[in-house]
Design an enzyme around this catalytic site. Structure first.
Site, PDB file in Angstrom:
ATOM      1  N   ARG A 225       1.934  -4.936   6.024  1.00 57.85           N
ATOM      2  CA  ARG A 225       1.228  -3.931   5.228  1.00 57.85           C
ATOM      3  C   ARG A 225       1.998  -2.625   5.321  1.00 57.85           C
ATOM      4  O   ARG A 225       2.263  -2.133   6.420  1.00 57.85           O
ATOM      5  CB  ARG A 225      -0.202  -3.714   5.726  1.00 57.85           C
TER       6      ARG A 225
ATOM      7  N   HIS B 206       2.407   3.057  -9.013  1.00 59.01           N
ATOM      8  CA  HIS B 206       2.328   1.600  -9.202  1.00 59.01           C
ATOM      9  C   HIS B 206       3.571   1.086  -9.945  1.00 59.01           C
ATOM     10  O   HIS B 206       4.084   0.022  -9.631  1.00 59.01           O
ATOM     11  CB  HIS B 206       1.052   1.230  -9.965  1.00 59.01           C
TER      12      HIS B 206
ATOM     13  N   GLU C 147       1.481 -13.425  12.051  1.00 58.71           N
ATOM     14  CA  GLU C 147       1.906 -12.265  12.841  1.00 58.71           C
ATOM     15  C   GLU C 147       1.744 -11.023  11.970  1.00 58.71           C
ATOM     16  O   GLU C 147       2.150 -11.022  10.800  1.00 58.71           O
ATOM     17  CB  GLU C 147       3.366 -12.424  13.273  1.00 58.71           C
TER      18      GLU C 147
ATOM     19  N   LEU D 294      12.089 -19.946  -4.607  1.00 60.93           N
ATOM     20  CA  LEU D 294      11.081 -19.107  -3.947  1.00 60.93           C
ATOM     21  C   LEU D 294       9.767 -19.267  -4.702  1.00 60.93           C
ATOM     22  O   LEU D 294       9.759 -19.245  -5.934  1.00 60.93           O
ATOM     23  CB  LEU D 294      11.520 -17.633  -3.998  1.00 60.93           C
TER      24      LEU D 294
ATOM     25  N   TRP E 125     -11.499  -2.947  -8.896  1.00 63.72           N
ATOM     26  CA  TRP E 125     -12.242  -2.595 -10.116  1.00 63.72           C
ATOM     27  C   TRP E 125     -12.979  -1.267  -9.928  1.00 63.72           C
ATOM     28  O   TRP E 125     -13.309  -0.595 -10.903  1.00 63.72           O
ATOM     29  CB  TRP E 125     -13.256  -3.673 -10.482  1.00 63.72           C
TER      30      TRP E 125
ATOM     31  N   ASP F 278       0.833  -1.213   0.000  1.00 65.46           N
ATOM     32  CA  ASP F 278       0.000   0.000   0.000  1.00 65.46           C
ATOM     33  C   ASP F 278       0.865   1.260   0.000  1.00 65.46           C
ATOM     34  O   ASP F 278       1.958   1.268   0.567  1.00 65.46           O
ATOM     35  CB  ASP F 278      -0.905  -0.027   1.238  1.00 65.46           C
TER      36      ASP F 278
ATOM     37  N   GLU G 147     -11.780  -5.664  -5.121  1.00 68.03           N
ATOM     38  CA  GLU G 147     -12.416  -4.348  -4.947  1.00 68.03           C
ATOM     39  C   GLU G 147     -11.758  -3.264  -5.804  1.00 68.03           C
ATOM     40  O   GLU G 147     -12.330  -2.184  -5.970  1.00 68.03           O
ATOM     41  CB  GLU G 147     -12.360  -3.924  -3.474  1.00 68.03           C
TER      42      GLU G 147
ATOM     43  N   SER H 115      -6.891  -6.204  -6.042  1.00 66.15           N
ATOM     44  CA  SER H 115      -7.920  -6.861  -5.235  1.00 66.15           C
ATOM     45  C   SER H 115      -9.252  -6.906  -5.981  1.00 66.15           C
ATOM     46  O   SER H 115      -9.467  -6.132  -6.939  1.00 66.15           O
ATOM     47  CB  SER H 115      -8.107  -6.111  -3.914  1.00 66.15           C
TER      48      SER H 115
ATOM     49  N   ARG I 231      -0.077   7.590  -2.857  1.00 70.76           N
ATOM     50  CA  ARG I 231       0.459   8.716  -2.068  1.00 70.76           C
ATOM     51  C   ARG I 231       1.901   9.032  -2.461  1.00 70.76           C
ATOM     52  O   ARG I 231       2.302  10.188  -2.502  1.00 70.76           O
ATOM     53  CB  ARG I 231       0.348   8.398  -0.565  1.00 70.76           C
ATOM     54  N   TRP I 232       2.639   7.993  -2.771  1.00 70.80           N
ATOM     55  CA  TRP I 232       4.029   8.199  -3.219  1.00 70.80           C
ATOM     56  C   TRP I 232       4.029   9.058  -4.482  1.00 70.80           C
ATOM     57  O   TRP I 232       4.826   9.993  -4.615  1.00 70.80           O
ATOM     58  CB  TRP I 232       4.678   6.839  -3.495  1.00 70.80           C
TER      59      TRP I 232
HETATM   60  C1  FPP Z   1      -2.203  -0.027  -3.230  1.00 71.76           C
HETATM   61  O1  FPP Z   1      -1.679   1.282  -3.177  1.00 71.76           O
HETATM   62  C2  FPP Z   1      -1.586  -0.733  -4.345  1.00 71.76           C
HETATM   63  C3  FPP Z   1      -2.281  -1.345  -5.357  1.00 71.76           C
HETATM   64  C4  FPP Z   1      -3.736  -1.375  -5.421  1.00 71.76           C
HETATM   65  C5  FPP Z   1      -1.585  -1.990  -6.474  1.00 71.76           C
HETATM   66  C6  FPP Z   1      -0.340  -2.706  -6.099  1.00 71.76           C
HETATM   67  C7  FPP Z   1       0.436  -2.964  -7.325  1.00 71.76           C
HETATM   68  C8  FPP Z   1       1.768  -2.885  -7.409  1.00 71.76           C
HETATM   69  C9  FPP Z   1       2.678  -2.621  -6.294  1.00 71.76           C
HETATM   70  C10 FPP Z   1       2.431  -3.084  -8.683  1.00 71.76           C
HETATM   71  C11 FPP Z   1       2.668  -4.550  -8.931  1.00 71.76           C
HETATM   72  C12 FPP Z   1       1.690  -4.913  -9.892  1.00 71.76           C
HETATM   73  C13 FPP Z   1       1.782  -5.915 -10.750  1.00 71.76           C
HETATM   74  C14 FPP Z   1       0.726  -5.971 -11.734  1.00 71.76           C
HETATM   75  C15 FPP Z   1       2.854  -6.919 -10.771  1.00 71.76           C
HETATM   76  P1  FPP Z   1      -2.677   2.486  -3.338  1.00 71.76           P
HETATM   77  O2  FPP Z   1      -2.814   2.789  -4.787  1.00 71.76           O
HETATM   78  O3  FPP Z   1      -3.968   2.198  -2.666  1.00 71.76           O
HETATM   79  O4  FPP Z   1      -1.930   3.647  -2.617  1.00 71.76           O
HETATM   80  P2  FPP Z   1      -2.562   4.833  -1.761  1.00 71.76           P
HETATM   81  O5  FPP Z   1      -3.181   4.217  -0.537  1.00 71.76           O
HETATM   82  O6  FPP Z   1      -1.386   5.691  -1.429  1.00 71.76           O
HETATM   83  O7  FPP Z   1      -3.557   5.548  -2.647  1.00 71.76           O
END
Ligand code: FPP
Length: 249
Positions: free
Chosen positions: A179, A35, A198, A129, A67, A18, A65, A63, A22-23
């Site tokens: 997380r 992403h 954990e 792995l 979509w 997550d 959700e 996830s 924000r990044w």
């Molecule tokens: C949540 O951060 C992140 C996601 C919903 C996507 C995670 C995907 C990746 C890390 C890329 C890897 C993907 C593939 C297809 C290999 P957020 O967007 O909710 O962040 P925020 O809470 O800061 O808005």
């Protein structure tokens, strides 16, 4: 003391990645740029797990959700999956990573489904792995599809029979859940499988996650006493460090 000398190294780590949005926002970039940077963090984390002899890594890439996000972000994540398949799979294969994409494929394009199946087939014999990239996955979906499979087969519903039909039935349950991004939620990730994981929460945004952050989580994990419903006195006394009492990574 190095983590490898601790007895409590997790075999299976599950991560909710997550903080990508924000990044990106902090840098005045579109969310998809976050992403993209998240894929880099995932690449680093896979290598760190290989280096630390972790057996299984499961990440929540999309996830059930997700979509509901803006259409351009959803299509950006689909494109990223296609790009990651093309760019990352050969190197993962070379490093002995066995890849799986647990999740509901019914809403994915035929081309994507083919790409996922090809990557799984190519890497099936690898054993360094196991990497589960959970895509269009939801913990509730998983439990429902397992129950439905049992119903169709006319089999009884028991803890054991459900566990055998879950999407990650080929690996042990996660020992450690991480997380990033500062939120204290599980968000419908491996709901059944995380009954005794954990939990570790980090304020670091996923694109900034690296081997040092993983190490912090491993140290925290090693400090926890896993009782699985028993009392402390029933457990074999552990040789190593006392509990730190820390609650975050
Ligand atoms: C949540 O951060 C992140 C996601 C919903 C996507 C995670 C995907 C990746 C890390 C890329 C890897 C993907 C593939 C297809 C290999 P957020 O967007 O909710 O962040 P925020 O809470 O800061 O808005």
């Amino acid at each position: 003391m190095s983590v490898s000398s601790l007895p409590a190294t997790p075999a299976h780590i599950a991560i909710v990645m997550d903080g990508n949005g924000r990044w990106a926002k902090k840098r005045f970039l579109p969310r998809v740029a976050g992403h993209k940077q998240g894929v880099e963090a995932l690449r680093r984390t896979v290598q760190a797990c290989l280096d630390k002899n972790i057996r299984v890594l499961s990440v929540f890439a999309f996830s059930s959700e997700n979509w509901a996000r803006p259409a351009d972000e959803v299509s950006g994540l689909m494109d990223l999956l296609a790009m990651a398949l093309a760019r990352e799979v050969p190197s993962l294969h070379e490093r002995g990573v066995q890849i799986h994409f647990p999740g509901d494929r019914s809403r994915l394009s035929a081309r994507t489904v083919q790409g996922l199946a090809d990557a799984e087939r190519l890497t099936a014999a690898n054993n360094k792995l196991v990497l589960n990239v959970c895509f269009n996955y939801g913990g509730r979906w998983d439990i429902c599809q397992a129950a439905e499979a049992l119903r169709l087969a006319g089999q009884p519903i028991t803890e054991e029979s459900i566990a055998k039909k879950l999407a990650l039935s080929y690996v042990p349950d996660p020992d450690l859940f991480i997380r990033t991004g500062g939120e204290l939620r599980v968000s419908n990730f491996l709901m059944w499988q995380m009954a005794y994981s954990e939990l570790c929460f980090s304020d670091v945004l996923w694109p900034d996650f690296d081997a040092a952050e993983l190490q912090k989580a491993l140290v925290l994990f090693a400090s926890r006493e896993r009782r699985f419903g028993q009392t402390s006195e029933q457990l074999v006394v552990r040789e190593t460090s006392p509990k730190s009492g820390a609650s975050t990574c």
